[in-house]
Design an enzyme around this catalytic site. Structure first.
Site, PDB file in Angstrom:
ATOM      1  N   HIS A 151     -13.643 -35.476  53.972  1.00 28.86           N
ATOM      2  CA  HIS A 151     -14.125 -34.521  54.949  1.00 28.86           C
ATOM      3  C   HIS A 151     -15.513 -34.009  54.621  1.00 28.86           C
ATOM      4  O   HIS A 151     -15.731 -33.456  53.552  1.00 28.86           O
ATOM      5  CB  HIS A 151     -13.139 -33.343  54.961  1.00 28.86           C
ATOM      6  N   LYS A 579     -17.369 -32.840  71.472  1.00 31.06           N
ATOM      7  CA  LYS A 579     -18.820 -32.615  71.378  1.00 31.06           C
ATOM      8  C   LYS A 579     -19.516 -33.184  72.610  1.00 31.06           C
ATOM      9  O   LYS A 579     -20.512 -32.654  73.082  1.00 31.06           O
ATOM     10  CB  LYS A 579     -19.358 -33.272  70.099  1.00 31.06           C
TER      11      LYS A 579
END
Length: 927
Positions: A151, A579
């Site tokens: 991550h 997004k």
């Protein structure tokens, strides 16, 4: 008897939580006073009291005093305050986790079944007339797999996590300590661990390497998965007595195999990941076999064993005369010796103890399981069943689930990288000078022709580019790793940015090139890996079903899939679609894509027996598909789960879900419960046409509003890079992968994870809600009668449609965690003051619209009205988050105005980075 008032009732329930928070807070305060001095402690206390007054009592004067105080702190004072409040967030999380386990245990004792529990799901299935045999049959064909991923915004250091696990264990022990002396000793141990925390560096001094990320992920197997997953299976077995339970629940992993945008993932890192996974699971087996040998001290003179058991003992190299009549111990020493040899052969490492020398490695996990089954059958033969359940059964289930590979590692790369390799191979082989320039239909024709040709493409002694050599090395390593660790070690090859059928065919060609696809497409081909398209943007999601339809229409594809296991995984990207189009549109397009894929694979399933499995690329934040997994699975369209689901687990969510063993098992349990309910209880009818049309209309208007703000507002990119800590996050050593795919400031090129993380840090959380208010406003319109009717429809959708209800519930949580008062402070960081005010006003207006739309539809006037536990959590933690945000803004201002060579620069940067850590810990689902 008078009913206890709800407020008093809640206070009583929460008293142990408050006591734990006070205990940990007091110990932290004592450590700060001891380590930093009385003056530093009093400063931190003053900040705390002003923040609590400002947040909980809406004391404006306290807010102004807090502001003045924080702005005038020196660099060292600022870092000290930030560290204190960051660690308080960490300690509050420990107390909350403990209270969660405590309340769950209380409900279990009272016989109250909790939502998301396996027990409640089994009760619902029984009430619906679904028999235990039908549930067991469903599980026999099921495949449920959480997948841990590395991550780019994982801020926790392993050293910090380990210390916090130790504190959590000590807090748990306090509840059963009978004497004051023992509680005093326990508190001293907690103080020692808090002192360790205070003197341990919170931040990494160097960027995470892939090897670090591998070790971080493996720590959750040690703490939770290796022991809790067998316990989860035991719960399922207890609920379905008399029915064999298949190993339907497996772990997945991306770390070491996910090279999309990460140049540090190579063939070497793939080999390292699998070797370390294998070592982890084999050492666990060695420990369990050793302990089992200590427990099974049974003498053959007292309990005659089966002939198979006798043979297993005789095959053992153990010749110790003291164990001559102890067949189980002798057999297990033999099993240990074989496991030790397996460990050495697969990983090159040695077992810690040897009663006899390692010998005869196991060729597969099935061989080990066969030996354990001999021991199990023999114990049953002389009425020693009681000795099976504590350790032997969990070990046997672990071997079935984890094998010698621990978790399935996925390979992932972006489609354009595959295209570049294929283009170079074709150019060097003089088959096609400019493959990338070909239109899609000519690419397909060429790729099909090559897939029907048995010859390889590589030219001996040709000088290929570093990129092509590196990519082919990964494919070749995958074949070696499958041979070494078993077929389940590597099952999936994921193609990011799948936009055309040729993207799938290119990977098949590369698989063929290294022998992972055998045969030609026109002659009984078989693939060792499932080729998995990943559809990410709004446009890709809309094209998902058409692309898969065209792919399966090609000659030879269906036959190859059938011969290779008849499974087709398809991954859906929540982050990039969000997004790209905003939260509502992303969720809606995912829903529509799933329905279209289920229709397509419904035909393929009936006619060809191909099973569809959807892989949900969910993140921690709602803006990245996060939110409660149980609700998310039940909100899937009818027919999309069908016992098959994979989903990613990312960022701080991994720590919050799985660092604590008990909470970890409960979270795993909810995945099983939800999958069973979605498969066996979920309505098979699609949502009413009026619901579909309303959601589609809201989505269109929401998409337009989101795109207008984020992509069409002049200066929005400059605003984002100024009014959020995205620049500072990019400097943090928090992941091996770069924050942006390309070295530009374009939002299109920015990774979705840092995008969402940055908005969370400044408390706007824009990706989780933006566009919904405008979408609802446009749908309702202004005509009074039509508006009333349409609002009634949305209220009906909220009550009756799990998809819409879950979406609104997640929206409720995001809005509750956002705080525009604090967000407004970050606007001062925008150099163009007029631009900053203008864009923040637009964000604020959309937030207000979204909040009002939520109130209208749900009938709730306060956020989290229907989730008092989360509301309480926020109330407890937010006064301690506010100073972190205040100071983050102040330090970002100082840092961005810094003069080169100023000795305070490093201290200021450290303060910013610690504040990022503290805010992430306080918000919890930020990644």
């Amino acid at each position: 008897m008078a009913r206890v008032a709800p407020a008093h009732d809640a206070a009583e329930k929460n008293r142990p939580l408050v006591d734990d928070i006070r205990l940990l807070g007091r110990i932290l305060g004592d450590v700060i006073r001891e380590q930093e001095g009385k003056e530093a402690f009093e400063l931190i206390e003053r900040v705390r009291k002003l923040s609590v007054a400002y947040r909980l009592k809406s004391d404006a004067q306290a807010g102004r005093a807090l502001d003045r105080l924080l702005k005038n702190l020196s660099g060292d004072q600022t870092v000290s305050v930030i560290r204190a409040f960051s660690y308080f967030s960490h300690l509050a999380n420990i107390a909350e986790d403990r209270h969660h386990v405590r309340r769950r245990a209380h409900h279990d004792r009272q016989g109250h079944l909790q939502e998301g529990s396996l027990a409640l799901s089994m009760e619902r299935l029984a009430e619906a007339g679904i028999r235990a045999s039908d549930i067991a049959k469903t599980l026999a064909h099921a495949y449920i797999s959480p997948v841990l991923t590395a991550h780019p915004t994982e801020v926790q250091r392993k050293s910090i996590l380990d210390a916090e696990r130790a504190i959590a264990e000590l807090v748990e022990q306090r509840e059963v300590l009978p004497t004051e002396r023992e509680r005093h000793d326990n508190e001293a141990l907690i103080r020692a661990r808090v002192t360790q925390l205070w003197q341990t560096r919170m931040l990494r001094t160097a960027k995470l390497r892939v090897s670090d990320e591998i070790e971080n992920a493996l720590s959750y197997y040690h703490s939770t998965f290796l022991r809790q997953i067998p316990k989860l299976y035991r719960e399922v077995e207890a609920a379905l007595p008399g029915h064999p339970i298949a190993s339907f629940f497996r772990m997945g992993n991306w770390i070491g195999g996910d090279r999309d945008g990460n140049p540090f993932v190579t063939a070497d890192s793939l080999q390292m990941a699998l070797a370390r996974q294998s070592e982890t699971v084999l050492r666990f087996y060695l420990t369990e076999v050793h302990e089992l040998g200590a427990e099974l001290s049974i003498s053959a003179t007292l309990a005659p064993v089966t002939p198979q058991m006798r043979a297993l003992a005789e095959a053992s190299p153990d010749q110790n005369p003291h164990r001559e009549d102890e067949p189980y111990r002798r057999a297990l020493i033999g099993v240990y010796a074989r496991l030790a040899a397996t460990l050495h052969e697969l990983t090159g490492t040695e077992a810690l103890r040897h009663a006899v020398a390692p010998q005869r490695p196991y060729r597969s996990a099935e061989e080990l399981l066969a030996d354990l089954r001999v021991i199990e059958a023999s114990l049953r033969s002389h009425h020693a069943d009681a000795l099976i359940a504590p350790r032997l059964h969990p070990l046997m289930r672990a071997v079935q689930v984890f094998g010698f590979h621990l978790a399935t590692v996925d390979l992932r790369q972006s489609s354009d990288k595959h295209e570049a390799v294929v283009a170079e191979l074709l150019k060097v082989a003089k088959l096609e000078a400019d493959y990338s320039a070909l239109p899609e239909h000519l690419k397909r024709e060429l790729l099909q022709r090559l897939l029907n040709d048995a010859r390889p493409l590589r030219v001996l002694a040709a000088d290929y580019s570093e990129h092509t050599r590196s990519e082919l090395a990964i494919f070749e390593a995958a074949g070696v790793m499958q041979q070494r660790y078993g077929r389940d070690a590597l099952r999936h090859y994921i193609i990011s940015h799948t936009e055309a059928v040729s993207d799938l065919l290119e990977v098949m060609l590369l698989l063929k090139e290294v022998g992972l696809m055998r045969g030609t497409l026109d002659d009984a081909p078989q693939s060792d890996l499932i080729v998995v398209p990943l559809f990410e943007t709004i446009a890709d999601l809309r094209n998902a079903a058409p692309i898969m339809r065209d792919f399966y229409a090609l000659p030879g594809i269906t036959g190859m899939v059938k011969r290779s296991g008849a499974e087709q995984d398809i991954m859906l990207g929540y982050s990039d679609s969000n997004k790209d189009g905003g939260s509502f549109t992303s969720n809606w397009e995912l829903y529509c894509a799933e329905i279209a894929l289920v229709e397509l694979f419904g035909e393929l399933g009936r006619e060809q027996g191909v099973t569809l499995r959807l892989f949900h690329g969910r993140g921690g934040t709602v803006g990245r598909g996060g939110g409660p997994s149980y609700d998310a699975i039940l909100a899937q369209p009818p027919g999309t789960v069908n016992g098959q689901i994979r989903l990613t687990e990312q960022g701080e969510v991994i720590a919050s879900k799985y660092a604590h063993p008990e909470i970890g098992r409960r979270n795993l349990e909810t995945l099983v419960a939800a999958t069973l309910e979605a498969t066996l209880l979920h309505p098979t009818k699609s949502a009413p046409k009026s619901f579909i049309e309303a959601a589609s209309a809201i989505s269109d208007a929401s998409y337009a509003a989101y795109r207008k703000l984020v992509y069409e507002t002049p200066g929005f990119t400059d605003y984002f890079f100024s009014a959020t800590p995205i620049r500072e996050i990019a400097e943090l050593n928090i992941g091996s992968r770069p924050a942006s795919r390309k070295s530009t400031r374009a939002i299109e090129d920015l990774r979705a994870i840092p995008w969402g993380f940055s908005w969370g840090q400044c408390r706007v959380a824009l990706p989780g809600w933006c566009g919904f208010g405008s979408g609802v406003e446009a749908f309702l319109g202004t005509a009074v009668k039509a508006r009333r009717e349409r609002l009634a429809l949305l209220q009906k959708m909220h009550k009756q449609w799990p998809f819409f209800r879950t979406l609104l519930s997640n929206l409720d949580m995001v809005l509750a965690k956002s705080d525009l008062r604090i967000a407004a402070r970050y606007v001062d960081l925008v150099e163009d003051k007029k631009l900053g005010k203008k864009i923040f006003a637009a964000i604020q207006a959309e937030w207000v619209k979204t909040n009002e739309a939520l109130n209208l539809i749900t009938g709730e006037t306060q956020r989290l009205q229907s989730n008092p536990a989360l509301a309480r959590s926020i109330e407890h933690r937010f006064p301690y988050l506010d100073p972190l945000n205040h100071l983050q803004v102040e330090l970002m201002r100082r840092y961005r105005l810094r003069r080169e060579g100023d000795p305070q620069n490093a201290r200021v940067q450290t303060g910013i980075h610690i504040s990022i850590n503290g805010v992430a810990a306080g918000l919890r689902n930020t990644g």
